[in-house]
Scaffold this motif. Structure first.
Motif, mmCIF file in Angstrom:
data_model
loop_
_atom_site.group_PDB
_atom_site.id
_atom_site.type_symbol
_atom_site.label_atom_id
_atom_site.label_comp_id
_atom_site.label_asym_id
_atom_site.label_seq_id
_atom_site.Cartn_x
_atom_site.Cartn_y
_atom_site.Cartn_z
ATOM 1 N N LEU A 1 11.769 29.724 -10.499
ATOM 2 C CA LEU A 1 11.727 28.298 -10.111
ATOM 3 C C LEU A 1 10.888 27.413 -11.033
ATOM 4 O O LEU A 1 10.975 26.197 -10.938
ATOM 5 N N GLY B 1 14.231 21.507 1.636
ATOM 6 C CA GLY B 1 13.666 22.506 0.741
ATOM 7 C C GLY B 1 13.679 21.993 -0.694
ATOM 8 O O GLY B 1 13.147 20.918 -1.001
ATOM 9 N N GLY B 2 14.338 22.765 -1.572
ATOM 10 C CA GLY B 2 14.433 22.358 -2.972
ATOM 11 C C GLY B 2 15.067 20.986 -3.150
ATOM 12 O O GLY B 2 14.782 20.294 -4.129
ATOM 13 N N GLU C 1 12.351 18.648 -2.800
ATOM 14 C CA GLU C 1 11.444 18.841 -3.939
ATOM 15 C C GLU C 1 12.001 18.234 -5.227
ATOM 16 O O GLU C 1 11.257 17.671 -6.030
HETATM 17 N N1 CAA Z 1 21.907 27.876 0.260
HETATM 18 C C1 CAA Z 1 23.143 28.421 0.239
HETATM 19 N N2 CAA Z 1 24.154 27.958 0.969
HETATM 20 C C2 CAA Z 1 23.912 26.915 1.776
HETATM 21 C C3 CAA Z 1 22.659 26.298 1.862
HETATM 22 C C4 CAA Z 1 21.621 26.824 1.046
HETATM 23 N N3 CAA Z 1 20.392 26.292 1.008
HETATM 24 N N4 CAA Z 1 22.723 25.295 2.746
HETATM 25 C C5 CAA Z 1 23.976 25.273 3.205
HETATM 26 N N5 CAA Z 1 24.711 26.243 2.616
HETATM 27 C C6 CAA Z 1 26.109 26.570 2.835
HETATM 28 C C7 CAA Z 1 26.301 27.296 4.150
HETATM 29 O O1 CAA Z 1 26.012 28.688 4.029
HETATM 30 C C8 CAA Z 1 27.756 27.019 4.432
HETATM 31 O O2 CAA Z 1 28.529 27.869 3.631
HETATM 32 P P1 CAA Z 1 29.752 28.722 4.299
HETATM 33 O O3 CAA Z 1 30.733 27.661 4.722
HETATM 34 O O4 CAA Z 1 30.218 29.562 3.156
HETATM 35 O O5 CAA Z 1 29.173 29.461 5.447
HETATM 36 C C9 CAA Z 1 27.938 25.596 3.898
HETATM 37 O O6 CAA Z 1 26.854 25.373 2.979
HETATM 38 C C10 CAA Z 1 27.852 24.540 4.977
HETATM 39 O O7 CAA Z 1 26.643 24.724 5.666
HETATM 40 P P2 CAA Z 1 26.556 24.788 7.286
HETATM 41 O O8 CAA Z 1 27.798 25.354 7.852
HETATM 42 O O9 CAA Z 1 25.278 25.448 7.636
HETATM 43 O O10 CAA Z 1 26.515 23.198 7.599
HETATM 44 P P3 CAA Z 1 25.849 22.491 8.855
HETATM 45 O O11 CAA Z 1 26.292 21.059 8.778
HETATM 46 O O12 CAA Z 1 26.124 23.236 10.108
HETATM 47 O O13 CAA Z 1 24.256 22.580 8.601
HETATM 48 C C11 CAA Z 1 22.249 22.421 7.278
HETATM 49 C C12 CAA Z 1 23.677 21.906 7.527
HETATM 50 C C13 CAA Z 1 21.339 22.038 8.434
HETATM 51 C C14 CAA Z 1 21.740 21.739 6.000
HETATM 52 C C15 CAA Z 1 22.280 23.950 7.123
HETATM 53 O O14 CAA Z 1 23.278 24.293 6.180
HETATM 54 C C16 CAA Z 1 20.984 24.543 6.644
HETATM 55 O O15 CAA Z 1 20.060 24.694 7.424
HETATM 56 N N6 CAA Z 1 20.881 24.916 5.342
HETATM 57 C C17 CAA Z 1 19.748 25.588 4.788
HETATM 58 C C18 CAA Z 1 18.576 24.638 4.598
HETATM 59 C C19 CAA Z 1 17.383 25.374 4.044
HETATM 60 O O16 CAA Z 1 16.829 26.269 4.663
HETATM 61 N N7 CAA Z 1 16.939 24.979 2.825
HETATM 62 C C20 CAA Z 1 15.807 25.585 2.172
HETATM 63 C C21 CAA Z 1 16.269 26.604 1.191
HETATM 64 S S1 CAA Z 1 14.933 27.521 0.482
HETATM 65 C C22 CAA Z 1 14.269 26.517 -0.711
HETATM 66 O O17 CAA Z 1 14.769 25.448 -1.001
HETATM 67 C C23 CAA Z 1 13.057 27.053 -1.449
HETATM 68 C C24 CAA Z 1 12.399 26.112 -2.360
HETATM 69 O O18 CAA Z 1 11.351 25.594 -2.105
HETATM 70 C C25 CAA Z 1 12.990 25.783 -3.654
#
Ligand code: CAA
Length: 294
Positions: free
Chosen positions: A121, A144-145, A148
């Motif tokens: 990262l 998350g990212g 950021e």
């Molecule tokens: N990484 C990979 N895939 C992701 C993603 C992510 N961060 N966020 C969403 N997607 C994908 C889902 O897996 C889904 O793919 P599939 O159709 O293949 O299953 C698609 O995008 C649509 O997502 P949802 O069905 O979940 O959509 P939703 O409208 O029901 O929910 C959301 C939306 C609330 C944003 C939910 O997708 C979510 O919670 N996402 C993850 C958010 C998260 O935790 N982010 C932090 C990541 S860690 C990080 O960022 C570390 C850092 O500091 C750099």
């Protein structure tokens, strides 16, 4: 040669085609400039194309920041940074998501050893090395990212339905690209702690009240408003704009005494530029300045 090198070779060619030639050549140049990416789109807009626009474009994954997307984003930003006709940049996503964070599926099986060896990262920080001003135009999720990346930009505008959050805690990790640092500086300890420890996102309204974003617009006009603001920035001298960005950013890194010293030296150094002379002369002569220090 790297793909970045190839792009840099082609960019001046594309520009001269746009400036001098027929609609077919213009269309071809546009195709070349947008067709080189898989996860983003780029364009130039604003007055005489002086605003670079980057649109994150991985809709099926809500613009999750996979390595390919981040590589393209950083390349596009570098490209605009090196383009003398561009004065400011806007980064945006879709109405549903600016970016839903680092790609969790890509990270799922990583281990500490490779994270540490590769300094995982850290390369995202390249965004902070871009010298031209960047406006993040955030609609939908900036999680998350995603949050950021927005904080690595210089100005954040939000659509009225935007949601900013650091939900890493909910997947067993912590923010790794500024959520514990830039966010805390932006909104203070208690609010940053609340966001980082609960993982619950905040609304655009809260983000505005807390100082994370500077303005809220209706979602549909957000990008237009961000481009308008970037166009205003790009109307100023490019070198002075960059000096101004560098000096303002120093406030994050330095003590007040050191920061004031830095600002003073940078202010004094503007008097070595043609544009400083031109700006003040134009004011006195009651005309528009003609910037030449590109
Ligand atoms: N990484 C990979 N895939 C992701 C993603 C992510 N961060 N966020 C969403 N997607 C994908 C889902 O897996 C889904 O793919 P599939 O159709 O293949 O299953 C698609 O995008 C649509 O997502 P949802 O069905 O979940 O959509 P939703 O409208 O029901 O929910 C959301 C939306 C609330 C944003 C939910 O997708 C979510 O919670 N996402 C993850 C958010 C998260 O935790 N982010 C932090 C990541 S860690 C990080 O960022 C570390 C850092 O500091 C750099």
């Amino acid at each position: 040669m790297t793909s970045l090198g190839v792009m840099q070779m082609f960019r001046p060619v594309m520009r001269s085609m746009v400036m001098t030639s027929s609609p077919q050549k213009i269309a071809m140049a546009r195709m070349m400039s947008t067709g080189q990416y898989e996860f983003i789109k780029t364009d130039t807009t604003g007055t005489e194309g002086r605003v670079g626009l980057v649109t994150l474009n991985r809709p099926k994954a809500l613009n999750a920041l996979c390595a390919g997307l981040m590589d393209e984003l950083i390349r596009a930003l570098n490209d605009f940074d090196n383009d003398p006709t561009v004065g400011a940049i806007v980064v945006t996503g879709s109405e549903k998501a600016f970016a839903a964070g680092a790609d969790i599926k890509e990270m799922q099986n990583r281990d500490f050893q490779s994270n540490y060896k590769e300094n995982f990262l850290e390369w995202w920080s390249n965004i902070t090395l871009v010298r031209k001003p960047i406006i993040a135009a955030v609609n939908g999720y900036a999680l998350g990212g995603g949050c950021e990346i927005a904080m690595m930009c210089d100005i954040i505008y939000a659509g009225d339905k935007a949601r900013f959050g650091q939900p890493e805690i909910t997947i067993g990790t912590i923010p790794g690209a500024g959520g514990t640092q830039r966010l805390t500086r932006a909104i203070g300890k208690s609010r940053a702690m609340e966001m980082n420890l609960t993982g619950v996102p905040i609304t655009a309204e809260e983000a505005s009240q807390w100082g994370l974003v500077s303005r809220i617009f209706p979602a549909a006009s957000l990008v237009e408003e961000a481009v308008k603001s970037a166009d205003k920035i790009a109307s100023h001298s490019k070198i002075i704009t960059q000096i101004c960005k560098e000096s303002t950013n120093a406030a994050y890194e330095l003590s007040l005494r050191e920061g004031m010293r830095f600002e003073k030296r940078m202010f004094q150094s503007t008097f070595a530029t043609n544009d400083r002379k031109e700006g003040m002369t134009a004011f006195v002569e009651k005309r528009k300045p003609n910037w030449t220090d590109n």
